[in-house]
Design a protein around this motif. Structure first.
Motif, mmCIF file in Angstrom:
data_model
loop_
_atom_site.group_PDB
_atom_site.id
_atom_site.type_symbol
_atom_site.label_atom_id
_atom_site.label_comp_id
_atom_site.label_asym_id
_atom_site.label_seq_id
_atom_site.Cartn_x
_atom_site.Cartn_y
_atom_site.Cartn_z
ATOM 1 N N LEU A 295 10.764 18.033 -2.751
ATOM 2 C CA LEU A 295 10.012 16.773 -2.728
ATOM 3 C C LEU A 295 8.597 16.998 -3.244
ATOM 4 N N TYR A 296 8.029 18.146 -2.890
ATOM 5 C CA TYR A 296 6.688 18.462 -3.382
ATOM 6 C C TYR A 296 6.694 18.524 -4.907
ATOM 7 N N LEU A 297 7.807 19.068 -5.459
ATOM 8 C CA LEU A 297 7.945 19.129 -6.914
ATOM 9 C C LEU A 297 7.915 17.717 -7.522
ATOM 10 N N PHE A 298 8.609 16.772 -6.851
ATOM 11 C CA PHE A 298 8.570 15.370 -7.279
ATOM 12 C C PHE A 298 7.124 14.888 -7.391
ATOM 13 N N LEU A 299 6.342 15.148 -6.336
ATOM 14 C CA LEU A 299 4.965 14.635 -6.272
ATOM 15 C C LEU A 299 4.098 15.332 -7.312
ATOM 16 N N TRP A 300 4.314 16.628 -7.445
ATOM 17 C CA TRP A 300 3.537 17.436 -8.383
ATOM 18 C C TRP A 300 3.758 16.929 -9.814
ATOM 19 N N ILE A 301 5.050 16.679 -10.141
ATOM 20 C CA ILE A 301 5.366 16.188 -11.481
ATOM 21 C C ILE A 301 4.705 14.836 -11.717
ATOM 22 N N ARG A 302 4.716 13.977 -10.692
ATOM 23 C CA ARG A 302 4.116 12.659 -10.863
ATOM 24 C C ARG A 302 2.622 12.780 -11.167
ATOM 25 N N ALA A 303 1.975 13.762 -10.514
ATOM 26 C CA ALA A 303 0.534 13.894 -10.703
ATOM 27 C C ALA A 303 0.201 14.565 -12.029
ATOM 28 N N THR A 304 1.197 15.165 -12.683
ATOM 29 C CA THR A 304 0.917 15.982 -13.851
ATOM 30 C C THR A 304 1.330 15.338 -15.171
ATOM 31 N N LEU A 305 2.503 14.721 -15.211
ATOM 32 C CA LEU A 305 3.067 14.318 -16.504
ATOM 33 C C LEU A 305 2.828 12.846 -16.797
ATOM 34 N N PRO A 306 2.562 12.506 -18.062
ATOM 35 C CA PRO A 306 2.465 11.099 -18.451
ATOM 36 C C PRO A 306 3.849 10.476 -18.568
ATOM 37 N N ARG A 307 3.865 9.150 -18.601
ATOM 38 C CA ARG A 307 5.138 8.425 -18.619
ATOM 39 C C ARG A 307 5.814 8.530 -19.985
ATOM 40 N N TYR A 308 7.159 8.600 -19.969
ATOM 41 C CA TYR A 308 7.921 8.585 -21.224
ATOM 42 C C TYR A 308 7.940 7.181 -21.816
ATOM 43 N N ARG A 309 8.241 7.110 -23.137
ATOM 44 C CA ARG A 309 8.514 5.815 -23.740
ATOM 45 C C ARG A 309 9.991 5.514 -23.531
ATOM 46 N N TYR A 310 10.365 4.229 -23.614
ATOM 47 C CA TYR A 310 11.739 3.873 -23.261
ATOM 48 C C TYR A 310 12.755 4.520 -24.199
ATOM 49 N N ASP A 311 12.453 4.526 -25.533
ATOM 50 C CA ASP A 311 13.425 5.118 -26.447
ATOM 51 C C ASP A 311 13.524 6.630 -26.248
ATOM 52 N N GLN A 312 12.405 7.256 -25.872
ATOM 53 C CA GLN A 312 12.446 8.699 -25.590
ATOM 54 C C GLN A 312 13.348 8.980 -24.394
ATOM 55 N N LEU A 313 13.213 8.110 -23.393
ATOM 56 C CA LEU A 313 14.009 8.261 -22.178
ATOM 57 C C LEU A 313 15.495 8.189 -22.483
ATOM 58 N N MET A 314 15.873 7.180 -23.290
ATOM 59 C CA MET A 314 17.289 6.991 -23.610
ATOM 60 C C MET A 314 17.792 8.138 -24.483
ATOM 61 N N ARG A 315 16.936 8.571 -25.439
ATOM 62 C CA ARG A 315 17.359 9.673 -26.301
ATOM 63 C C ARG A 315 17.582 10.933 -25.471
ATOM 64 N N LEU A 316 16.653 11.207 -24.561
ATOM 65 C CA LEU A 316 16.780 12.386 -23.712
ATOM 66 C C LEU A 316 18.072 12.327 -22.906
ATOM 67 N N GLY A 317 18.351 11.158 -22.337
ATOM 68 C CA GLY A 317 19.529 11.027 -21.484
ATOM 69 C C GLY A 317 20.826 11.192 -22.253
ATOM 70 N N TRP A 318 20.954 10.434 -23.359
ATOM 71 C CA TRP A 318 22.253 10.384 -24.039
ATOM 72 C C TRP A 318 22.439 11.510 -25.033
ATOM 73 N N LYS A 319 21.369 11.902 -25.745
ATOM 74 C CA LYS A 319 21.559 12.862 -26.831
ATOM 75 C C LYS A 319 21.244 14.293 -26.426
ATOM 76 N N VAL A 320 20.579 14.497 -25.313
ATOM 77 C CA VAL A 320 20.273 15.861 -24.890
ATOM 78 C C VAL A 320 21.049 16.217 -23.627
ATOM 79 N N PHE A 321 20.839 15.424 -22.567
ATOM 80 C CA PHE A 321 21.406 15.823 -21.277
ATOM 81 C C PHE A 321 22.911 15.725 -21.229
#
Lengths: 339, 170
Positions: A295-321
Motif C-alpha cells: 500500500l505504501y508503494l501505491f502512495l509513493w507512486i502517486r506522489a512521484t509519477l505524473p498522470r498518463y494520457r488516455y491513449d498511452q494508457l490503452m496502448r500500455l494495456g493492450w499492446k504491452v501488458f
C-alpha cells in the motif's frame, strides 16, 4: 451451532471492522506520505500528529447534507455506491490472514472461508465493482460523470485481462485455486512467487494500479478535465461509500498480491533454515506488514509519477501488458510440463 | 428440506427478476435486473455444489457480457420511435412463434428427463476425490476435447469477423 454460525459471524465482524479501520487510516497515511514527499507536515490538528483525523473525517461525511440532484435516476443513483463497495468488502471472505490462532483452547482459523475456487471467486467478485462505477456516472444525468465512468470502465475491463492472465500463471505454479493452498504451495516450494514469477508480479501490481484508478492511471478522476470523476454529483454518505470503496479496493489488490506473490503469512525466505528465528513473529503480522508495504508503494507512486494520457494508457494495456501476459502464461505452462 | 426451501426461494427470485427484465421501461434497469437474475442462477449452482460453474457464471455473464450490454444500451439511442414501414403485428407473431418453440423444447426435455435413461456419468470426471474444478477440466479436456476446440475456433472466427466488419481499413 457454534461451529457453523457463531465463529463465522465473529470472524466476519472482526474482518469487516479491521478492513474499515485500515481504510480510514490508509486515507490518513496517504495524506501524511504525500505531505512528507512535498516537505509538508500533513494533518496535525486532530490528535497528536493528526492520529484522530480519520474519525473527524468520518463524522464530517456522515453529518453532511446528502443531496440528490434533480432528474437523476433515484434508484440507480442510490444503488451505485453500494454496488461499488460490497464486492470490495466480500473479497476478504477468502483471504487467509495467518495460520490458525489458538484463543481460549479454540483453534480459530484466520480466514473466513477456504473455498476451492478462491482465486476465481476473487476475480469474479471484483469484476462486479465496475457496475457501480458505470451506473454512478450514468444515473447522475450529468456529462462529466458519464464521461468519467466510461473511461473508468474501459480502463478496468482492459487491465482486468492482463491481471487475470497473471493470476492464471500463478494457478499453474501452485496447482490450486484455493488461497490457503496458494500460500501452502509457496511454503512447500520454499520461495515466494514474486521471485520465481517477477514479470507476473510486476504486471499484476501495475494492473492493480490501473484497476483501482490510482495514479498514474487516475484518468477517471482527472480533475483538470472531468471536474471530479464519476462521483461528482455525490455528496455526504454516498460519496463516502465511493471513497471507501476506492481505498478498500487498494487493500484488496495489496492483500491478494501478498497472498499470491509474497507468500501470504510466511516469513521472508521460508526455505532458508537459519532464518527460522523469524517464526517468533505471529503469522498475521507478516501478512499485515507485507500488505501495508504494498500500500505504501501505491502512495509513493502517486506522489512521484505524473498522470498518463488516455491513449498511452490503452496502448500500455493492450499492446504491452496483454502480449507479455499471454507469453508469461505460455512459458509458465511449458516449463511446468518440461520440469 | 433446507435445500428445497433454498431452491424454491432462488427459483422464485430468478423468475421474478426475469419478468422484471422484460417489463422494465428503462433499458438500463432491464440490464440491472438481468444481472440480478444471473447472480441468483450462480447461487443455484452453488446449491448444486457446482462452485466452479457458479464462479464462472458470475465472471463471464455478470462481470463480462452484461457490462458490454450496458455499454451498448447507454451509448445507443433506444428512445427513437420504431420505423414507420414495419408491420407492428409482425413482432408479436414472431414472439409468439419463438415462445412456442421454447415451450415445446421444455416439454421435450421434461418428458425425456422423466422417461429416458439416466445420463451416463462422464468416465474420467468421476475420479474419486477430484474437486469440482478438476472434474470440469477432465470433462472438457479429456472427454469432450474435440467439441471444446471446435467451439473455441468458432468463437475466434466470430471475433475476427466482427473486427473485419467493424474496421473498414486494416
Amino acid at each position: 451451532m457454534v461451529e457453523t454460525v457463531v465463529i463465522p459471524l465473529v470472524q466476519i465482524v472482526i474482518v469487516l471492522f479491521g478492513v474499515l479501520t485500515a481504510v480510514a487510516y490508509l486515507v490518513l497515511l496517504e495524506r501524511k506520505v504525500q505531505a512528507w514527499v512535498q516537505v509538508r507536515l500533513g494533518p496535525m490538528r486532530v490528535g497528536p500528529h493528526g492520529i484522530l483525523q480519520p474519525i473527524a473525517d468520518v463524522v464530517k461525511l456522515l453529518i453532511k447534507e446528502d443531496i440528490t440532484p434533480a432528474r437523476v435516476d433515484k434508484w440507480v443513483f442510490t444503488l451505485a455506491p453500494i454496488i461499488v463497495l460490497v464486492p470490495a468488502l466480500i473479497v476478504f471472505a477468502v483471504i487467509p490472514f495467518g495460520t490458525p490462532a489458538n484463543i481460549f483452547g479454540f483453534s480459530l482459523p484466520l480466514y473466513i472461508s477456504d473455498i476451492n475456487v478462491g482465486l476465481l471467486y476473487i476475480v469474479s467478485v471484483a469484476s462486479l465493482g465496475v457496475y457501480g462505477i458505470i451506473l454512478g456516472g450514468w444515473a447522475s444525468n450529468s456529462k462529466y460523470p458519464l464521461l468519467s465512468s466510461l473511461r473508468a470502465s474501459a480502463q478496468l475491463i482492459s487491465y482486468e485481462v492482463a491481471v487475470t492472465m497473471m493470476l492464471v500463471s500463478m494457478v499453474l505454479m501452485a496447482g490450486t485455486l484455493s488461497m490457503v493452498g496458494m500460500v501452502e504451495a509457496q511454503q512447500s516450494q520454499g520461495m515466494w512467487y514474486a521471485f520465481t514469477q517477477p514479470v507476473a508480479f510486476a504486471i499484476y501490481f501495475i494492473g492493480g494500479l490501473a484497476e483501482t484508478n490510482r495514479a498514474p492511471f487516475d484518468l477517471p478522476e482527472a480533475e483538470q478535465e472531468l471536474v471530479g470523476g464519476f462521483h461528482t454529483e455525490y455528496s455526504g454518505i454516498r460519496f463516502a461509500l465511493f471513497f471507501l470503496a476506492e481505498y478498500a479496493n487498494m487493500i484488496v489488490v495489496s492483500s491478494v498480491a501478498t497472498t499470491v506473490f509474497l507468500g501470504g503469512w510466511l516469513r521472508p525466505f521460508p526455505g532458508v533454515e537459519w532464518l527460522a528465528f523469524l517464526d517468533i513473529v505471529p503469522t498475521w503480522v507478516w501478512f499485515i506488514v507485507k500488505t501495508f508495504g504494498l500500500l505504501y508503494l501505491f502512495l509513493w507512486i502517486r506522489a512521484t509519477l505524473p498522470r498518463y494520457r488516455y491513449d498511452q494508457l490503452m496502448r500500455l494495456g493492450w499492446k504491452v501488458f496483454i502480449p507479455i501476459a499471454i507469453a508469461n502464461v505460455i512459458v509458465t505452462a511449458a516449463l511446468k510440463v518440461i520440469l | 428440506m433446507g435445500e428445497a426451501i433454498a431452491f424454491y426461494t432462488l427459483a422464485a427470485l430468478i423468475l421474478g427478476f426475469a419478468v422484471l427484465v422484460v417489463t422494465a421501461r428503462e433499458t438500463v434497469h432491464s440490464v440491472l435486473f438481468l444481472v440480478a437474475t444471473f447472480l441468483f442462477v450462480a447461487m443455484l449452482y452453488v446449491l448444486q455444489h457446482a462452485e466452479f460453474l457458479a464462479v464462472i457464471q458470475v465472471l463471464v455473464y455478470a462481470g463480462g457480457i452484461v457490462v458490454l450490454y450496458l455499454f451498448v444500451v447507454m451509448l445507443a439511442n433506444l428512445k427513437s420511435a420504431p420505423e414507420a414501414h414495419e408491420d407492428p403485428r409482425r413482432r408479436d407473431r414472431l414472439g409468439i412463434a419463438l415462445a412456442g418453440v421454447v415451450l415445446a423444447e421444455f416439454v421435450a426435455i421434461a418428458l425425456y428427463a422423466f422417461t429416458g435413461p439416466l445420463p451416463a456419468s462422464a468416465g474420467a470426471a468421476a475420479a474419486v476425490g477430484a474437486n469440482n474444478t478438476e472434474q470440469v477440466g477432465w470433462a472438457l479436456y479429456a472427454d469432450y476435447l474435440v467439441p471444446f476446440e471446435v467451439a473455441s475456433i468458432l468463437l475466434l472466427v466470430a471475433m475476427l469477423g466482427a473486427i473485419v466488419l467493424a474496421k473498414r481499413e486494416l
